[in-house]
Scaffold this motif. Structure first.
Motif, mmCIF file in Angstrom:
data_model
loop_
_atom_site.group_PDB
_atom_site.id
_atom_site.type_symbol
_atom_site.label_atom_id
_atom_site.label_comp_id
_atom_site.label_asym_id
_atom_site.label_seq_id
_atom_site.Cartn_x
_atom_site.Cartn_y
_atom_site.Cartn_z
ATOM 1 N N VAL A 522 39.534 38.059 31.608
ATOM 2 C CA VAL A 522 38.194 38.474 31.081
ATOM 3 C C VAL A 522 37.741 39.996 31.766
ATOM 4 O O VAL A 522 37.846 39.764 33.196
ATOM 5 N N ARG A 523 37.442 41.021 31.209
ATOM 6 C CA ARG A 523 37.423 42.108 32.101
ATOM 7 C C ARG A 523 36.245 43.094 31.519
ATOM 8 O O ARG A 523 35.885 43.001 30.133
ATOM 9 N N ASN A 524 35.429 43.949 32.230
ATOM 10 C CA ASN A 524 34.871 44.950 31.770
ATOM 11 C C ASN A 524 35.295 46.418 32.548
ATOM 12 O O ASN A 524 36.256 46.312 33.167
ATOM 13 N N LYS A 525 34.548 47.336 32.368
ATOM 14 C CA LYS A 525 34.996 48.718 33.070
ATOM 15 C C LYS A 525 35.055 48.574 34.580
ATOM 16 O O LYS A 525 35.737 49.298 35.180
ATOM 17 N N LYS A 526 34.084 47.470 35.277
ATOM 18 C CA LYS A 526 34.095 47.503 36.691
ATOM 19 C C LYS A 526 34.977 46.375 37.210
ATOM 20 O O LYS A 526 35.552 46.417 38.400
ATOM 21 N N LYS A 527 35.086 45.006 36.519
ATOM 22 C CA LYS A 527 35.972 44.191 37.351
ATOM 23 C C LYS A 527 36.915 43.252 36.386
ATOM 24 O O LYS A 527 36.620 43.356 35.040
ATOM 25 N N THR A 528 37.945 42.657 36.774
ATOM 26 C CA THR A 528 38.870 41.957 36.030
ATOM 27 C C THR A 528 38.870 40.591 36.707
ATOM 28 O O THR A 528 38.890 40.489 37.783
ATOM 29 N N ILE A 529 38.796 39.616 35.629
ATOM 30 C CA ILE A 529 38.679 38.109 36.209
ATOM 31 C C ILE A 529 39.774 37.569 35.548
ATOM 32 O O ILE A 529 39.908 37.548 34.435
ATOM 33 N N TYR A 530 40.673 36.856 36.001
ATOM 34 C CA TYR A 530 42.060 35.881 35.677
ATOM 35 C C TYR A 530 41.319 34.522 35.464
ATOM 36 O O TYR A 530 41.044 33.972 36.440
ATOM 37 N N CYS A 531 41.611 33.972 34.409
ATOM 38 C CA CYS A 531 40.958 32.557 34.479
ATOM 39 C C CYS A 531 41.985 31.584 34.032
ATOM 40 O O CYS A 531 42.968 31.781 33.144
ATOM 41 N N TYR A 532 42.281 30.601 34.760
ATOM 42 C CA TYR A 532 43.249 29.334 34.551
ATOM 43 C C TYR A 532 42.657 28.404 33.776
ATOM 44 O O TYR A 532 43.483 27.220 33.707
ATOM 45 N N SER A 533 41.591 28.322 33.250
ATOM 46 C CA SER A 533 41.149 27.253 32.391
ATOM 47 C C SER A 533 39.827 27.552 31.581
ATOM 48 O O SER A 533 39.392 28.818 31.979
#
Length: 627
Positions: A522-533
């Motif tokens: 999940v990401r926008n122009k400023k940050k990326t988050i990887y999700c395991y659930s």
């Protein structure tokens, strides 16, 4: 011309005790980790505090230790003598301060360097110590090693002893969680090594009457023993021995002064040598050492004055002497085994007969395998020159003096695309990759012969260097890195079957893991988050709203090397493969890999809802992605 770097007094910096520990924590507690492996730093912190309580028990005070873990807060309470009240602050915050330098008071202590609780203090965002002596209480609190509160001595009716509470610093130990199984194993070992000691962990009581005999009974089923456990006790030494009917390799539990020396050392080498020599002499036959030790399950504990270990975490004994004016470790152990094991076998002819049959059986099996083993070795040697399966790393578990040896990891991957991504993004110093062609053979019910006949298994055995025993195991962490789909899970099951069938000690000793990889990005122009659930995905969308980009990863091969580095580096998530004591290895393999029984059909039907839920979640994810 290159400019010369100035080297003056300004370049010299002195760190105080806590700064040095926080800057170089690995020197004091080994690797940091997140709690997924038993040698991660958060367990070493617990051990360092308990070691002090154990020393009190050894000195004859404090028969009960209470350990409580709740919401990451660890509390350890003993009923020993208590820290001298005027030295409470110094003992937990001044290097080279402690009671163990007086060898009369702590002759064979677990820790002699006076660093333990200081390291815990420095690496905790909250650390509180309470000491009760002679009806008086002294309390001090710290944060990251800095004294925050020191109370005056007050009168109290509380029982004497020491209580330490701490929470590990989350800026150092990231995303960590305590695994109950690892803590229980550690606490049980303390009880096996200190008969009469009671440890209460979150309300559950651990106690041992029979020391190392109880330890072996915990780890091997009675039906799987060739003969009842041989349990021998002496001054500063205790051993327990049996042989397994089902497993192929040697399995040892070794301890020095109550410390679990998982890497062995001089005492374990002497023990293995002494057992072989005594048995050869007893039967008056020149057996091969490997035939005598094949399938042995044994434990040894010795006490040594001022032991020398090969690392701060004390996992391998380097001492050659038992103490001042004492014999060498090798001589002491060899003499003890020669006298006591020989006497036992003479007095117990039924055990001697069962042991002889086991050795002769091992000899027959070795001779049957010798031809195919030679062919397999030649094939592996040739293959290793051209073999693309193993991309090795530089540091291995056998490099005990390299501070990063505990990080040595072998990823077992399926197919070339996944192995390609891991290979490009791995740390070449500590991470190796072994690539499977596809689904490996189901090895359930097969003999060790298949390990040599099957090229893939043979090359994997060679990569791990565990053909003869575990002393040369090259990687501390063996990680199954497969897709989180039906095929990937089947490959995991087949590989776990292989290890359970032929190398169960790797699982028992906590070396086998499953790699968690993210389901979503999940990401926008400023940050990326990887999700395991699914829960993490929902939280990430909320954080990055209004309209973040959502991607679902369908397999490891889809994840680019640039991204993969985020999942196998500092923030790697591993699920340990653990054995449930309630089921034997034979029962587990028969249930999951044997003939399709009504019991297993019932199990599948009962758990089918979970799989259907996963499929439903994937459909939802695909829908979200398409939107």
């Amino acid at each position: 011309m290159q400019e010369q770097t100035q080297y003056t007094e300004d370049n010299i910096r002195s760190l105080d005790w806590k700064e040095h520990i926080r800057m170089r924590p690995g020197m004091y507690i080994g690797k940091l980790g997140d709690g997924s492996t038993p040698d991660d730093g958060i367990y070493i912190l617990i051990k360092e505090v308990i070691d002090n309580s154990i020393d009190e028990f050894v000195m004859g005070t404090g028969k009960t230790i209470e350990v409580t873990i709740k919401d990451r807060m660890v509390t350890i309470r003993d009923y020993g003598r208590g820290i001298p009240l005027g030295k409470v602050v110094d003992v937990v915050s001044k290097m080279n301060t402690g009671g163990k330098y007086d060898s009369k008071a702590f002759k064979k202590s677990v820790g002699l360097n006076g660093v333990g609780t200081k390291a815990v203090n420095a690496l905790s965002n909250f650390f509180r110590v309470e000491s009760v002596r002679d009806g008086q209480l002294k309390v001090a609190e710290f944060s990251a090693g800095n004294l925050m509160l020191e109370e005056d001595v007050v009168e109290t009716t509380r029982r004497k002893g020491t209580k330490v509470s701490f929470t590990a610093d989350e800026t150092i130990f990231k995303n960590y969680k305590f695994r109950k199984e690892y803590i229980e194993k550690m606490l049980k070992n303390y009880c096996y090594l200190n008969t009469g000691l009671t440890i209460i962990f979150n309300g559950e009581k651990f106690y041992s009457d029979n020391g190392l005999k109880d330890l072996l009974e915990e780890n091997i089923d009675q039906e799987d023993m060739v003969y009842p456990i041989i349990h021998l006790l002496g001054n500063d030494i205790e051993i327990a021995i049996t042989h397994s009917k089902s497993q192929y390799s040697e399995e040892y539990y070794s301890f020095v002064n109550g410390q679990n020396t998982t890497q062995g050392g001089t005492h374990l080498g002497a023990f293995r040598e002494g057992v072989v020599r005594t048995i050869k002499e007893f039967y008056n036959k020149n057996f091969e050492a490997s035939d005598i030790r094949k399938s042995i399950v044994a434990a040894i504990s010795i006490k040594v004055e001022e032991p020398v270990f090969e690392s701060q975490t004390k996992t391998k004994l380097g001492s050659t002497d038992m103490g001042l004016d004492a014999p060498t470790v090798r001589t002491y152990i060899n003499d003890f085994i020669k006298n006591n094991l020989d006497n036992f076998l003479h007095k117990n002819p039924e055990v001697a007969e069962a042991l002889l049959k086991k050795i002769l059986q091992a000899e027959r099996e070795r001779k049957e395998l010798s031809g195919i083993r030679k062919l397999a070795k030649d094939r592996a040697k040739k293959a290793s020159l051209h073999n693309k399966k193993l991309r090795d790393c530089r540091v291995h578990l056998t490099d005990i003096k390299n501070p990063r040896y505990l990080e040595s990891t072998l990823f077992i991957t399926e197919g070339n695309s996944a192995s390609g991504s891991i290979t490009k993004s791995r740390d070449v110093n500590t991470q190796a990759v072994f690539s499977l062609r596809g689904k490996p053979l189901n090895s359930y019910g097969m003999s060790k012969k298949i390990v040599y006949e099957n090229e893939e298994f043979n090359l994997l055995q060679a990569a791990l260097d565990i053909e003869e025993d575990y002393e040369n195991l090259r990687y501390n962490n063996i990680v199954l890195a497969t897709d989180a789909d039906v095929d990937g899970m089947h490959i995991r099951l087949l590989m776990i079957t292989f290890f359970l069938q032929f190398f169960p000690e790797l699982i028992k000793e906590g070396h086998l893991y499953i790699l968690q990889t993210p389901l979503f990005r999940v990401r926008n122009k400023k940050k990326t988050i990887y999700c395991y659930s699914e829960e993490e995905r929902v939280a990430a969308i909320e954080e990055l709203k209004p309209k973040p980009e959502i991607t679902r990863f369908k397999g490891l091969g889809e994840i680019s090397p640039d991204e993969f580095v985020n999942f196998i580096g500092q923030d790697i998530r591993l699920d340990p493969v653990m054995l449930d004591k309630a089921s034997s290895i034979e029962q587990l393999l028969e249930f999951y890999m044997g003939k399709n029984t009504p019991d297993r059909q019932g199990f599948i039907i009962k758990n089918l809802k979970v799989e259907l839920d996963v499929v439903e979640d994937k459909k939802k994810a695909d829908l979200i992605e398409s939107e």
